[in-house]
Design an enzyme around this catalytic site. Structure first.
Site, mmCIF file in Angstrom:
data_model
loop_
_atom_site.group_PDB
_atom_site.id
_atom_site.type_symbol
_atom_site.label_atom_id
_atom_site.label_comp_id
_atom_site.label_asym_id
_atom_site.label_seq_id
_atom_site.Cartn_x
_atom_site.Cartn_y
_atom_site.Cartn_z
ATOM 1 N N CYS B 15 0.845 -1.199 0.000
ATOM 2 C CA CYS B 15 0.000 0.000 0.000
ATOM 3 C C CYS B 15 0.876 1.243 0.000
ATOM 4 C CB CYS B 15 -0.950 -0.024 1.199
ATOM 5 S SG CYS B 15 -2.317 1.131 1.010
ATOM 6 N N SER B 20 -2.049 2.787 -2.451
ATOM 7 C CA SER B 20 -2.997 3.714 -1.822
ATOM 8 C C SER B 20 -3.931 4.327 -2.876
ATOM 9 C CB SER B 20 -2.251 4.809 -1.059
ATOM 10 O OG SER B 20 -1.336 5.464 -1.896
ATOM 11 N N LYS B 207 11.355 -4.752 -18.507
ATOM 12 C CA LYS B 207 10.194 -4.447 -19.348
ATOM 13 C C LYS B 207 10.396 -4.980 -20.764
ATOM 14 C CE LYS B 207 8.975 -0.463 -16.508
ATOM 15 N NZ LYS B 207 9.304 0.958 -16.237
#
EC number: 1.1.1.3
Lengths: 436, 436
Positions: B15, B20, B207
């Protein structure tokens, strides 16, 4: 669902520029597609008007009886690349009602009456995919429908018609008028013999309707779209745009607006507009397409690529075909229509835009005051004003802040009626500027 | 599958900046998400290290026992925004083995050992989605995996790391050296206290591995990627790039190569390179990301947007969460891993690239001949050469045609050993030029 033997049968309606590419790619990539789908994709038949004109398709697959083809028991998926409203709507409805999934590239039909098709797909538990209907090869509908499904899209703005973009790019580059640029586009094959659908903005408006429907979870049809073509765009407009470091583009714009009490509405429009040369859409030349998407959490996204042409459009059709076929193999269905929000459509008059107005005026005291008053009376705030003397006359160029389109329209009417103001040399909306 | 009561329970691991935002968006958009999914998405729990630091999360949802949370019977989907390899891999495996679908933003884990996770997802008939792992909010993995599933992707090239792009953009704009630009990035919050993962190219390489795997239907891991960071990029390199109307970018490049006998292979790399200023990637500034995709039928496509940040990344996470949740509601599963092609990985030495080489040389007869010979002996063809005298010395700037990276490397070594050649002022690959 005839997947027990590891084969899915595909009926193809239409075999023109896009359809023949679909036939070619299905054959060339047969093994790879089978690996990706989990079953082989085989053509069950290809419906055309004149079979003799399609030597590239095995003769036994060709048929003129599209209606029988879409109902055939062994057909799993119907791919439609014909275009137009009827008889295609009836054919696709028959396909959906017979339990076939449908892949279509038909923007006109989807924008005109997508609801009927979606309802039929939902009722019969089958898929209706149409990525190729907007912006050709550019993955755009799937990102709107799926990737951004957890976000709130606020705006979609893009260049979605290659023909008009070619014409406007030429006018910008050479100073040519509309007729001259259209003739060039026609001779190079960028414009069709009857360019009405492109030039009058019908094509862009249909795509705007489809994009708005997906972006805002609301049914939007062609009749909800404010549409203006590029036939009235003059060399003077393009020159005016250049003078303020802008260029003219035909834009499809879909916006979500929230008013003070929290009520939301949606506006959808396709019209020429000036955009700043530094805006990423300004650099999109020739027959390319590009679309900006703004979402609350994601921020600004841009998608760019080839918006038309046989192979690019076929790529989008095949992407949908693989998705639909995978769903059939797994006995499932993709995300269906999402229209729960049912937001009201905002009329064009209520939409806030900015205007660029170039006026020929008499070069004498009181003219500027009179013009400024006309804007003030309608509550339209002026951002910039520039006056250029030319002997007895002068050109007055004004750019407004954002105001309702209705107020701007009334202001322009008022200006045209003023005795000291000659014809408006250029009146055009301005988009993509900061500080609105 | 606890959807009988119209609720899907979501366990959130982590979080921080992204987590969040996920919590906030799940609450703010609860009604809309429920409409799109067909069931309400409710947080079952949020696993964090220090519950006291998360006043924004209802206390009863916070837990430090992530292992118990991912196995809870009432949890349908696990969303992971922690990052790093362990303990996350074990937690996600436990979740998948317990029949939970997983949404992850974890590029390092996916690039390091995606295969183990994919196998577990397939074995348990659940979904593993990770759009947020690459290029933040930009819909990129879904277009590769689905929209282009009917096409053959040949190349993916992009700017996928915002921190290094900010640093290189500053070096380009101000002439600053690497250390100075890094310090600015750190002070503005664009670089982390330990910037190794970004600056040394680990993030871009991870990536690249994920993109290559999806684009080429082949398992690609971090160890398959040739990686070079930007720590060695000097102000002189940037100046050399500017002198040839180029700019320096850290690029992730995935290519499919077909040799004469039809054998295909894949190369995957992340390294700084010069690209022409007119190339669309050259204009991607600051912390933005952009990725070019080339496919046989679709042609060139570009995707552009915010590659990082809490809200943009959360948008991608929520898009996946909606997709996974829809699948659970309909009792289906999205397209799983596609790695059937299993193409071999081409070593960096075999990859063909172009080089820009700037050399300090003595300004005397025979130098150019010697240098030209060194290229010729390795079979490297020179496209342009420019010599600038500076008193006794001169700078020789050469740009090669495409040749294997091994031959180019050997040429540069040979040049460095020549008595009339001083240090190489700048040696860098060149990408995105036409006429290769």
């Amino acid at each position: 669902m005839t997947t027990t033997d590891g084969v899915l049968k595909v009926a193809l309606l239409g075999c023109g520029v896009v359809g023949s590419e679909v036939v070619r790619l299905l054959a060339e990539q047969a093994d790879e597609l089978a690996q990706r789908v989990g079953a082989r994709l085989e053509l069950a038949g290809v419906a055309v008007r004149r079979p003799a004109r399609h030597p590239e398709v095995p003769a036994e697959l060709l048929t003129t009886d599209a209606e029988a083809l879409v109902r055939r028991d062994d057909v799993d998926v119907v791919v439609e690349v014909v275009g137009g409203i009827e008889p295609v709507r009836s054919l696709l409805l028959a396909a959906l009602e017979s339990g076939k999934s449908v892949v279509s590239a038909n923007k006109a039909l989807l924008a005109d009456d997508g609801a009927t098709l979606h309802d039929a797909a939902t009722r019969n538990g089958v898929d209706l995919y149409y990525e190729a209907a907007v912006a050709g090869a550019i993955p755009l509908l799937r990102p709107l429908r799926e990737s951004l499904a957890g976000d709130r899209i606020t705006r979609v703005m893009g260049i979605v018609n290659g023909t008009t973009n070619f014409i406007l790019s030429r006018m910008d580059a050479t100073g040519a008028g509309f007729d001259e640029a259209l003739a060039e586009a026609t001779s190079l094959g960028y414009a069709e013999a009857d360019p009405t659908a492109d030039v009058d903005g019908y094509d862009a408006a249909a795509k705007a309707a489809i994009l708005a429907g997906l972006a805002f979870h609301t049914r939007v049809t062609m009749s909800d779209v404010h549409r203006e073509g590029i036939g009235e765009v003059t060399a003077a407009d393009v020159a005016s745009a250049q003078a303020m470091d802008c260029t003219v583009k035909l834009l499809a714009i879909c916006e979500r607006t929230t008013v003070a009490d929290g009520t939301e509405s949606v506006s959808v429009r396709a019209h020429p507009a000036m955009i700043p040369r530094r805006h990423p859409l300004a650099g999109v030349g020739d027959a390319f397409n590009a679309v900006f998407v703004e979402a609350e959490a994601a921020g600004s996204l841009m998608f760019y690529g080839r918006g038309a042409g046989g192979a690019p459009t076929a790529s989008a059709v095949l992407g949908d075909l693989v998705a639909v076929a995978r769903n059939r193999v797994s006995g499932s269905r993709g995300a269906g229509e999402s229209a729960y929000a049912a937001l009201p459509i905002r009329s064009m008059g209520e939409v806030t835009t900015r205007y660029h107005v170039a006026l020929d005026v008499a070069d004498q005291p009181g003219v500027l005051a009179g013009v400024a008053n006309a804007f003030a009376e309608e509550g339209v705030s002026i951002q910039t004003v520039r006056q250029e003397g030319r002997g007895d006359a002068a050109t007055l160029v004004l750019v407004t802040h954002a105001a309702t389109d209705a107020a701007l329209g009334r202001t322009v009417e008022k200006l045209a009626a003023m005795s000291l103001v000659g014809r408006a040399a250029s009146v055009m909306r301005v988009e993509g500027m900061t500080g609105e």
